[in-house]
Motif scaffolding. Sequence first.
Motif, PDB file in Angstrom:
ATOM      1  N   VAL A   1      24.974 -82.700   5.041  1.00 15.77           N
ATOM      2  CA  VAL A   1      25.110 -81.932   3.799  1.00 15.77           C
ATOM      3  C   VAL A   1      25.488 -82.834   2.637  1.00 15.77           C
ATOM      4  CG1 VAL A   1      26.427 -80.112   2.663  1.00 15.77           C
ATOM      5  CG2 VAL A   1      25.646 -79.795   5.012  1.00 15.77           C
ATOM      6  N   TYR A   2      26.537 -83.640   2.832  1.00 18.76           N
ATOM      7  CA  TYR A   2      27.008 -84.469   1.737  1.00 18.76           C
ATOM      8  C   TYR A   2      26.154 -85.715   1.535  1.00 18.76           C
ATOM      9  CZ  TYR A   2      31.115 -81.503   1.929  1.00 18.76           C
ATOM     10  OH  TYR A   2      31.942 -80.418   1.917  1.00 18.76           O
ATOM     11  N   GLY A   3      25.235 -85.975   2.450  1.00 18.21           N
ATOM     12  CA  GLY A   3      24.326 -87.102   2.285  1.00 18.21           C
ATOM     13  C   GLY A   3      23.040 -86.741   1.567  1.00 18.21           C
ATOM     14  N   LEU A   4      22.837 -85.449   1.283  1.00 18.05           N
ATOM     15  CA  LEU A   4      21.644 -85.033   0.569  1.00 18.05           C
ATOM     16  C   LEU A   4      21.740 -85.387  -0.912  1.00 18.05           C
ATOM     17  CD1 LEU A   4      21.153 -81.473   2.108  1.00 18.05           C
ATOM     18  CD2 LEU A   4      19.796 -83.501   2.626  1.00 18.05           C
ATOM     19  N   SER A   5      20.605 -85.420  -1.547  1.00 26.08           N
ATOM     20  CA  SER A   5      20.589 -85.647  -2.991  1.00 26.08           C
ATOM     21  C   SER A   5      21.089 -84.400  -3.711  1.00 26.08           C
ATOM     22  CB  SER A   5      19.181 -85.997  -3.453  1.00 26.08           C
ATOM     23  OG  SER A   5      18.283 -84.913  -3.205  1.00 26.08           O
ATOM     24  N   ASP A   6      21.389 -84.563  -5.011  1.00 23.34           N
ATOM     25  CA  ASP A   6      21.923 -83.439  -5.782  1.00 23.34           C
ATOM     26  C   ASP A   6      20.928 -82.289  -5.886  1.00 23.34           C
ATOM     27  OD1 ASP A   6      24.185 -84.929  -6.141  1.00 23.34           O
ATOM     28  OD2 ASP A   6      23.543 -85.747  -8.071  1.00 23.34           O
ATOM     29  N   SER A   7      19.658 -82.611  -6.092  1.00 22.10           N
ATOM     30  CA  SER A   7      18.648 -81.552  -6.189  1.00 22.10           C
ATOM     31  C   SER A   7      18.468 -80.828  -4.860  1.00 22.10           C
ATOM     32  CB  SER A   7      17.315 -82.149  -6.652  1.00 22.10           C
ATOM     33  OG  SER A   7      16.892 -83.178  -5.763  1.00 22.10           O
ATOM     34  N   ALA A   8      18.549 -81.575  -3.740  1.00 21.17           N
ATOM     35  CA  ALA A   8      18.422 -80.936  -2.420  1.00 21.17           C
ATOM     36  C   ALA A   8      19.604 -80.008  -2.163  1.00 21.17           C
ATOM     37  CB  ALA A   8      18.315 -81.994  -1.334  1.00 21.17           C
TER      38      ALA A   8
ATOM     39  N   PHE B   1      31.623 -68.068  -1.177  1.00 15.56           N
ATOM     40  CA  PHE B   1      30.716 -69.178  -1.461  1.00 15.56           C
ATOM     41  C   PHE B   1      31.018 -69.794  -2.824  1.00 15.56           C
ATOM     42  CE2 PHE B   1      26.550 -71.165  -2.192  1.00 15.56           C
ATOM     43  CZ  PHE B   1      26.396 -71.796  -0.968  1.00 15.56           C
ATOM     44  N   LYS B   2      31.293 -68.962  -3.818  1.00 16.76           N
ATOM     45  CA  LYS B   2      31.640 -69.483  -5.145  1.00 16.76           C
ATOM     46  C   LYS B   2      32.967 -70.237  -5.108  1.00 16.76           C
ATOM     47  CE  LYS B   2      29.097 -66.078  -7.870  1.00 16.76           C
ATOM     48  NZ  LYS B   2      29.195 -64.909  -8.776  1.00 16.76           N
ATOM     49  N   TYR B   3      33.908 -69.758  -4.312  1.00 16.59           N
ATOM     50  CA  TYR B   3      35.187 -70.462  -4.176  1.00 16.59           C
ATOM     51  C   TYR B   3      34.975 -71.832  -3.531  1.00 16.59           C
ATOM     52  CZ  TYR B   3      39.910 -71.559  -2.632  1.00 16.59           C
ATOM     53  OH  TYR B   3      41.108 -72.193  -2.401  1.00 16.59           O
TER      54      TYR B   3
ATOM     55  N   LEU C   1      33.036 -78.482  -3.375  1.00 15.82           N
ATOM     56  CA  LEU C   1      31.833 -79.173  -3.812  1.00 15.82           C
ATOM     57  C   LEU C   1      31.994 -79.728  -5.223  1.00 15.82           C
ATOM     58  CD1 LEU C   1      28.977 -79.854  -2.826  1.00 15.82           C
ATOM     59  CD2 LEU C   1      28.172 -77.808  -3.982  1.00 15.82           C
ATOM     60  N   ASN C   2      32.710 -79.034  -6.069  1.00 15.24           N
ATOM     61  CA  ASN C   2      32.926 -79.518  -7.424  1.00 15.24           C
ATOM     62  C   ASN C   2      33.757 -80.795  -7.441  1.00 15.24           C
ATOM     63  OD1 ASN C   2      32.577 -79.374 -10.175  1.00 15.24           O
ATOM     64  ND2 ASN C   2      34.403 -78.140 -10.509  1.00 15.24           N
ATOM     65  N   ARG C   3      34.587 -80.968  -6.433  1.00 17.15           N
ATOM     66  CA  ARG C   3      35.399 -82.177  -6.352  1.00 17.15           C
ATOM     67  C   ARG C   3      34.654 -83.318  -5.675  1.00 17.15           C
ATOM     68  NH1 ARG C   3      40.691 -81.288  -3.012  1.00 17.15           N
ATOM     69  NH2 ARG C   3      39.094 -81.051  -1.423  1.00 17.15           N
ATOM     70  N   ILE C   4      33.844 -82.999  -4.671  1.00 18.19           N
ATOM     71  CA  ILE C   4      33.150 -84.036  -3.919  1.00 18.19           C
ATOM     72  C   ILE C   4      31.884 -84.485  -4.634  1.00 18.19           C
ATOM     73  CG2 ILE C   4      31.980 -84.519  -1.723  1.00 18.19           C
ATOM     74  CD1 ILE C   4      33.918 -82.545  -0.416  1.00 18.19           C
ATOM     75  N   SER C   5      31.115 -83.509  -5.144  1.00 20.50           N
ATOM     76  CA  SER C   5      29.844 -83.842  -5.784  1.00 20.50           C
ATOM     77  C   SER C   5      29.665 -82.993  -7.035  1.00 20.50           C
ATOM     78  CB  SER C   5      28.686 -83.610  -4.801  1.00 20.50           C
ATOM     79  OG  SER C   5      27.460 -83.943  -5.385  1.00 20.50           O
ATOM     80  N   PRO C   6      30.318 -83.360  -8.137  1.00 20.58           N
ATOM     81  CA  PRO C   6      30.185 -82.561  -9.367  1.00 20.58           C
ATOM     82  C   PRO C   6      28.780 -82.576  -9.933  1.00 20.58           C
ATOM     83  CG  PRO C   6      31.417 -84.591  -9.768  1.00 20.58           C
ATOM     84  CD  PRO C   6      31.255 -84.475  -8.292  1.00 20.58           C
ATOM     85  N   SER C   7      28.033 -83.660  -9.715  1.00 23.82           N
ATOM     86  CA  SER C   7      26.655 -83.700 -10.209  1.00 23.82           C
ATOM     87  C   SER C   7      25.788 -82.665  -9.516  1.00 23.82           C
ATOM     88  CB  SER C   7      26.074 -85.102 -10.010  1.00 23.82           C
ATOM     89  OG  SER C   7      26.134 -85.478  -8.644  1.00 23.82           O
TER      90      SER C   7
END
Length: 437
Positions: free
Chosen positions: A350-357, A413-415, A421-427
């Motif tokens: 999950v965290y290895g995917l690109s931002d668009s993915a 999911f929003k939480y 996710l906002n902390r790990i991958s904000p982009s």
Amino acid sequence: MKNSVFSQKIYHLLLPAYRWYLQTPERSLDEAYQAALKIKEIESKHFNGNKIDVDSAIYSNSVMDYFESDLKKLLKISRMRLTEFRASRWFLNEENQKAAQKAGIEYPNASLVLEKLNFVDQVISKYTVFNQPTTSSTLVSTPALPVESTSIAPPLTPKKVEQKVEKKPRLKADTLGILPRSILSTITRLQVELDPNSEQDVVQNFRQTQRRTIISIRFILLLIIVPLLTHQLAKIFVVGPLVDNFRGSEQVQVFLNFEMEEEALRELQRFEEKIKFQNLISNAPPLNPEQIETEMQEKAREIAEEFRGESANAIKNVFSDIFSVGAFIWLLLVSKSSIGVIKDFFDHIVYGLSDSAKAFIIILFTDVFVGFHSPHGWEVILEGLSRHWGLPANRDFIFLFIATFPVILDTIFKYWIFRYLNRISPSAVATYRNMNE
């Protein structure tokens, strides 16, 4: 006289249990010693006297899994029996030892006990890193490190651990240096590339990643196949014969709920209309009421038999699903190390995917389960479950479920997006918001 005879009988009955209690230290130490001997035997026969290394390239993955399973089982026996040995010796006082001598129990001399304890400690001390499950400790933590940090570090002494815990986090100003970070990272990368052991570290990381992937895929398949297979086997060999035995009589209730009865009546009514329509468009003489009644009776028997089987099948599904859930829970309980590995596996994916993915998967998931068209899907799922278990599809319950559960799921999911996710991958969150708009 009777009291003395009765007391002697009680004494003879309790004497074996008391002797077993007095022999607990010797028995526990001997079992721990035998388990350590088996570990030593595996080391001597298959690893040239060295410790059993799960990352060894001598054998294939299947063989290493076999050795790893035996090692974990023997280590568990040794540690549990050592704990039992210490606890039993703490409870045994001088009076118990005198009672043991009167009962004819001879304890081994102290030198033999110390020799066995020393041997067990020597064998177990090699595997102190296996305090946590072997698979999760070696496969979960290591791949997350960069290449330059995967070299094996010496074990931390208690003093070093204390210093490491008491170490204060560095401030952002403390991380500033004379040279830019890009130059420092380039120098570090060159050092890694020039290191003669870097190739070995890369190969070791690849093997650990490969083992993590194999274990995760195998565990996922087990989570799918085992409950399905348990459901079918229980339905065929256990639940099916019992239900057929209790519902074998023709006097048993045909319909489990009113929806089945209404469906059967509609089918019988369509059959009657079909007969009359075919008779009207054909050149055959009109059917008399007796012939129509005869055909209707035959069709009614067929429909009754069909719904009797469907009702029995629904009852079988209920009990077979209980077996499936039990098998699924049992599989989770006995595979705690695999759960850690599969969690790390999904984290890397999950965290290895690109931002668009990541944004695409988030939008797909939310639209399917909590989107505008999701109520229709939830309605189909709930009606299918009701029919699977032979329950009437309660429309009020279905509408209440659709009105609450997707909303709760959307909030969770929003939480998760806001908190993690906002902390790990904000982009990725920014890409998700742009795509969603």
